[in-house]
Design a protein around this motif. Structure first.
Motif, PDB file in Angstrom:
ATOM      1  N   GLY A   1       0.948  -1.331  -0.114  1.00 42.03           N
ATOM      2  CA  GLY A   1       0.016  -0.056  -0.034  1.00 42.03           C
ATOM      3  C   GLY A   1       0.880   1.254  -0.047  1.00 42.03           C
TER       4      GLY A   1
ATOM      5  N   GLN B   1      -0.170  -4.553   3.386  1.00 41.94           N
ATOM      6  CA  GLN B   1      -1.768  -4.529   3.411  1.00 41.94           C
ATOM      7  C   GLN B   1      -2.207  -6.049   2.882  1.00 41.94           C
ATOM      8  OE1 GLN B   1      -3.794  -1.341   2.619  1.00 41.94           O
ATOM      9  NE2 GLN B   1      -2.404   0.100   2.887  1.00 41.94           N
TER      10      GLN B   1
ATOM     11  N   VAL C   1      -5.898  -8.146   1.620  1.00 38.42           N
ATOM     12  CA  VAL C   1      -7.334  -7.945   1.280  1.00 38.42           C
ATOM     13  C   VAL C   1      -8.262  -9.431   1.147  1.00 38.42           C
ATOM     14  CG1 VAL C   1      -6.982  -7.772  -1.125  1.00 38.42           C
ATOM     15  CG2 VAL C   1      -9.258  -7.155  -0.082  1.00 38.42           C
TER      16      VAL C   1
ATOM     17  N   PRO D   1     -11.001  -6.165   4.601  1.00 32.31           N
ATOM     18  CA  PRO D   1      -9.638  -6.582   5.228  1.00 32.31           C
ATOM     19  C   PRO D   1      -9.558  -8.034   5.701  1.00 32.31           C
ATOM     20  CG  PRO D   1     -10.949  -5.101   6.827  1.00 32.31           C
ATOM     21  CD  PRO D   1     -11.943  -5.327   5.740  1.00 32.31           C
TER      22      PRO D   1
ATOM     23  N   PRO E   1      -3.569   1.323  -3.858  1.00 37.41           N
ATOM     24  CA  PRO E   1      -3.608   2.508  -2.776  1.00 37.41           C
ATOM     25  C   PRO E   1      -4.388   2.085  -1.632  1.00 37.41           C
ATOM     26  CG  PRO E   1      -4.979   2.962  -4.702  1.00 37.41           C
ATOM     27  CD  PRO E   1      -4.326   1.755  -4.959  1.00 37.41           C
ATOM     28  N   ASP E   2      -5.164   0.941  -1.622  1.00 40.69           N
ATOM     29  CA  ASP E   2      -6.340   0.445  -0.721  1.00 40.69           C
ATOM     30  C   ASP E   2      -6.853  -0.803  -0.988  1.00 40.69           C
ATOM     31  OD1 ASP E   2      -8.737   1.223  -2.377  1.00 40.69           O
ATOM     32  OD2 ASP E   2      -8.528   3.255  -1.616  1.00 40.69           O
ATOM     33  N   ILE E   3      -7.378  -1.530  -0.069  1.00 42.91           N
ATOM     34  CA  ILE E   3      -8.161  -2.823  -0.123  1.00 42.91           C
ATOM     35  C   ILE E   3      -9.081  -2.782  -1.313  1.00 42.91           C
ATOM     36  CG2 ILE E   3      -7.432  -3.564   1.997  1.00 42.91           C
ATOM     37  CD1 ILE E   3     -10.126  -3.241   2.852  1.00 42.91           C
ATOM     38  N   GLN E   4     -10.025  -1.654  -1.266  1.00 42.95           N
ATOM     39  CA  GLN E   4     -10.968  -1.511  -2.364  1.00 42.95           C
ATOM     40  C   GLN E   4     -10.538  -1.709  -3.888  1.00 42.95           C
ATOM     41  OE1 GLN E   4     -13.815  -2.304   0.005  1.00 42.95           O
ATOM     42  NE2 GLN E   4     -14.405  -2.025  -1.990  1.00 42.95           N
TER      43      GLN E   4
END
Length: 97
Positions: free
Chosen positions: A23, A29, A31, A58, A73-76
């Motif tokens: 991330g 990170q 997911v 998560p 950039p993120d889990i989505q």
């Protein structure tokens, strides 16, 4: 076979997959993507259709995960990348909204 294809294959076979990615700031990170079951559709008031709804969230620390060097950039965004590739492999339309 590339890693994202392997993840799609695991999701198809197991109905759930967890994977790690890098991330912001190179922080590791993870997911989890889970194919929704009939009871999930009831919760949303939808008619059950296998393989049509997924939950992205998560990963619990105790759950095994597939290690990758992907960067998101993120889990989505990470989850959507896998679901988009899944849709492409099945020849289904994809909307990542």
């Amino acid at each position: 076979m590339d890693q994202i294809s392997q993840i799609v294959e695991i999701l198809a076979r197991e109905k759930v997959v967890s994977f790690s990615f890098l991330g912001p700031g190179e922080e590791v990170q993870s997911v989890t993507i889970r194919e929704c079951e009939e009871h999930d559709f009831d919760e949303y008031g939808e008619k059950y259709a296998p393989g049509s709804m997924f939950e992205v969230g998560p990963t619990h620390p105790s759950k095994p995960r597939f290690s990758t060097q992907f960067q998101f950039p993120d889990i989505q965004v990470a989850g959507n990348a896998v679901l988009k590739r899944r849709a492409e492999a099945l020849g289904e339309p994809w909307q990542d909204a």
